[in-house]
Scaffold this motif. Structure first.
Motif, PDB file in Angstrom:
ATOM      1  N   PRO A   4       0.728  -1.351  -0.074  1.00  0.00           N
ATOM      2  CA  PRO A   4       0.146   0.115  -0.032  1.00  0.00           C
ATOM      3  C   PRO A   4       0.820   1.243   0.103  1.00  0.00           C
ATOM      4  CG  PRO A   4      -0.578  -1.610   1.787  1.00  0.00           C
ATOM      5  CD  PRO A   4       0.561  -1.934   1.331  1.00  0.00           C
ATOM      6  N   HIS A  39       0.403   4.195   1.265  1.00  0.00           N
ATOM      7  CA  HIS A  39       0.572   4.871   2.701  1.00  0.00           C
ATOM      8  C   HIS A  39       1.442   4.150   3.521  1.00  0.00           C
ATOM      9  CE1 HIS A  39      -1.643   1.849   5.073  1.00  0.00           C
ATOM     10  NE2 HIS A  39      -2.341   1.607   4.060  1.00  0.00           N
ATOM     11  N   LEU A  40       1.516   2.771   3.439  1.00  0.00           N
ATOM     12  CA  LEU A  40       2.555   2.410   3.796  1.00  0.00           C
ATOM     13  C   LEU A  40       3.953   2.372   3.916  1.00  0.00           C
ATOM     14  CD1 LEU A  40       3.313   0.200   6.345  1.00  0.00           C
ATOM     15  CD2 LEU A  40       3.048  -1.842   4.588  1.00  0.00           C
ATOM     16  N   ALA A  41       4.141   2.422   2.227  1.00  0.00           N
ATOM     17  CA  ALA A  41       5.630   2.905   1.856  1.00  0.00           C
ATOM     18  C   ALA A  41       5.790   4.166   2.202  1.00  0.00           C
ATOM     19  CB  ALA A  41       5.517   2.654   0.358  1.00  0.00           C
ATOM     20  N   ALA A  92       4.838   5.692   5.177  1.00  0.00           N
ATOM     21  CA  ALA A  92       5.125   5.809   6.602  1.00  0.00           C
ATOM     22  C   ALA A  92       6.384   5.163   6.683  1.00  0.00           C
ATOM     23  CB  ALA A  92       3.904   4.783   7.179  1.00  0.00           C
ATOM     24  N   ILE A  93       6.925   4.190   6.127  1.00  0.00           N
ATOM     25  CA  ILE A  93       8.161   3.460   6.371  1.00  0.00           C
ATOM     26  C   ILE A  93       9.155   4.498   5.939  1.00  0.00           C
ATOM     27  CG2 ILE A  93       9.584   1.722   5.184  1.00  0.00           C
ATOM     28  CD1 ILE A  93       7.047  -0.101   4.954  1.00  0.00           C
ATOM     29  N   MET A  94       9.112   4.988   4.681  1.00  0.00           N
ATOM     30  CA  MET A  94      10.200   6.052   4.447  1.00  0.00           C
ATOM     31  C   MET A  94      10.300   7.415   5.554  1.00  0.00           C
ATOM     32  SD  MET A  94      10.170   6.212   0.205  1.00  0.00           S
ATOM     33  CE  MET A  94       8.558   6.013  -0.164  1.00  0.00           C
ATOM     34  N   ASP A 119       9.700   6.839   8.591  1.00  0.00           N
ATOM     35  CA  ASP A 119      10.199   6.060   9.859  1.00  0.00           C
ATOM     36  C   ASP A 119      11.860   6.234   9.633  1.00  0.00           C
ATOM     37  OD1 ASP A 119       7.987   5.667  10.822  1.00  0.00           O
ATOM     38  OD2 ASP A 119       7.909   3.614  10.498  1.00  0.00           O
ATOM     39  N   ALA A 120      12.105   5.867   8.290  1.00  0.00           N
ATOM     40  CA  ALA A 120      13.655   6.097   7.965  1.00  0.00           C
ATOM     41  C   ALA A 120      14.244   7.511   8.511  1.00  0.00           C
ATOM     42  CB  ALA A 120      13.976   5.858   6.681  1.00  0.00           C
ATOM     43  N   LEU A 121      13.620   8.362   8.162  1.00  0.00           N
ATOM     44  CA  LEU A 121      14.044   9.752   8.307  1.00  0.00           C
ATOM     45  C   LEU A 121      13.970   9.991   9.814  1.00  0.00           C
ATOM     46  CD1 LEU A 121      12.101  11.714   5.746  1.00  0.00           C
ATOM     47  CD2 LEU A 121      14.482  10.820   5.535  1.00  0.00           C
ATOM     48  N   VAL A 122      12.978   9.403  10.591  1.00  0.00           N
ATOM     49  CA  VAL A 122      12.836   9.527  12.116  1.00  0.00           C
ATOM     50  C   VAL A 122      14.095   8.957  12.721  1.00  0.00           C
ATOM     51  CG1 VAL A 122      11.466   8.943  14.212  1.00  0.00           C
ATOM     52  CG2 VAL A 122      10.198  10.016  12.052  1.00  0.00           C
ATOM     53  N   ALA A 123      14.266   7.611  12.422  1.00  0.00           N
ATOM     54  CA  ALA A 123      15.435   6.805  12.917  1.00  0.00           C
ATOM     55  C   ALA A 123      16.718   7.322  12.561  1.00  0.00           C
ATOM     56  CB  ALA A 123      15.493   5.407  12.201  1.00  0.00           C
ATOM     57  N   ARG A 124      16.730   8.101  11.600  1.00  0.00           N
ATOM     58  CA  ARG A 124      17.994   8.701  11.309  1.00  0.00           C
ATOM     59  C   ARG A 124      18.555   9.947  12.246  1.00  0.00           C
ATOM     60  NH1 ARG A 124      19.457  10.179   5.322  1.00  0.00           N
ATOM     61  NH2 ARG A 124      18.523  11.919   5.990  1.00  0.00           N
TER      62      ARG A 124
END
Lengths: 128, 194
Positions: free
Chosen positions: A27, A29-31, A33-35, A37-42
């Motif tokens: 989906p 919206h999931l893609a 959200a995952i991207m 998250d990548a920025l948040v994790a960084r």
């Protein structure tokens, strides 16, 4: 019997092949959200690296505030000089002061009736 | 984003790029790894919402692990499958008696076939998913990884933290069980005798 089993397995393999050919689409919206998250994790990864520096700044900040509260370097110099004089007076007092070395072990409880019982006796004698 | 990273770069290399702050690797890694993770989670859980949660969590763990990733030691996809499978197990343990969400089963995307063919294809997918959900958890994982993801047995063994022999046993038993479950629906699924 064997043929039935083979046929069942072949049909099952067909089902697997069909499932492989029709993968579940990711989906959007999931893609997204995952991207995100990548920025948040960084960004989270960067925070711990800055933490010791921040702590050091707080540490220095407290000392700096203390210095300002005292009055800066001149005041600190005055406090140091007062400490040195105090120690010197203690070790080598002027002639009009008793030598602290001679006062070690000295007790004046017999000459001055400051204990409550002695004081009561003296006061009682004066009244009489 | 300045540009796309080289599509020939390995997952390893992309993860290192991401860990070094290259934002361009994010999209490539997401598009490479997330669909596979989501597909497996869908098949293992049988529920779209849960599969989305598991995929997002597994990918988040990948992003957080990236700075500590040691290239060449393992495949990123294997690591991700392993995390996803463990998350699925944890979820099922918490739930104790999950349900099958038939609405979550994907519809066939090919529109060139007739409506009846598409319906039959959809029915087959549903039937496979329903049958999969009747397998024990570990059997289901092994069957999905082996027969839908087509991973080699040693990799599945690494993902599930079991021996290759155990993988072979799980997949063989799982396949036999699936065949038995689906045997009663042969005509319904369009498989004729002969």
């Amino acid at each position: 019997m064997m043929a039935d089993t083979d046929k069942a397995m072949q049909e099952l393999d067909d089902l697997f092949a069909s499932a492989r050919q029709n993968p579940v689409p990711l989906p959007d919206h999931l893609a997204t959200a995952i991207m995100n998250d990548a920025l948040v994790a960084r960004s989270e990864e960067r925070v711990p690296q800055q933490e010791p520096e921040n702590r050091r700044q707080v540490h220095f900040g407290i000392w700096r505030q203390l210095m300002v509260a005292i009055g800066g370097l001149p005041a600190l110099g005055g406090m140091a000089a007062a400490c040195v004089v105090g120690v010197w007076v203690g070790l080598a007092p002027p002639s009009f002061l008793p030598d602290p070395a001679q006062l070690v072990g000295y007790s004046d409880s017999t000459s001055v009736p400051y204990d409550s019982y002695d004081l009561a006796s003296v006061l009682g004698e004066e009244v009489q | 984003m300045v540009g796309e990273p080289d599509p020939n770069l390995s997952d390893d290399a992309l993860l290192v790029l991401y860990a070094n702050g290259d934002g361009r690797a994010v999209q490539e890694l997401t598009m490479r790894l997330s669909p596979r993770c989501f597909g497996v989670a869908m098949r293992v859980l049988g529920n779209r919402a849960e599969a989305e949660d598991i995929t997002q969590e597994a990918m988040m763990r990948l992003w957080r692990m990236a700075p500590n990733w040691q290239p060449g030691q393992a495949q990123v996809s294997t690591w991700l499958y392993r995390v996803a499978m463990n998350l699925c197990i944890d979820l099922k343990r918490r739930q104790r008696g999950g349900y099958v969400d038939l609405d979550a089963v994907p519809e066939p995307a090919d529109t060139s076939r007739s409506a009846s063919e598409q319906m039959q294809e959809g029915a087959r997918h549903d039937a496979l998913q329903v049958a999969l959900m009747q397998l024990p958890e570990r059997q289901r994982q092994a069957v999905v990884l082996r027969h839908i993801e087509e991973l080699p047995n040693p990799e599945i063994a690494g993902i599930m933290d079991i021996s290759v022999e155990a993988v072979e046993s799980l997949t063989a038993r799982g396949k036999r069980a699936l065949a038995a479950i689906l045997a009663g629906r042969r005509e319904e699924l369009g498989y004729s005798d002969g």
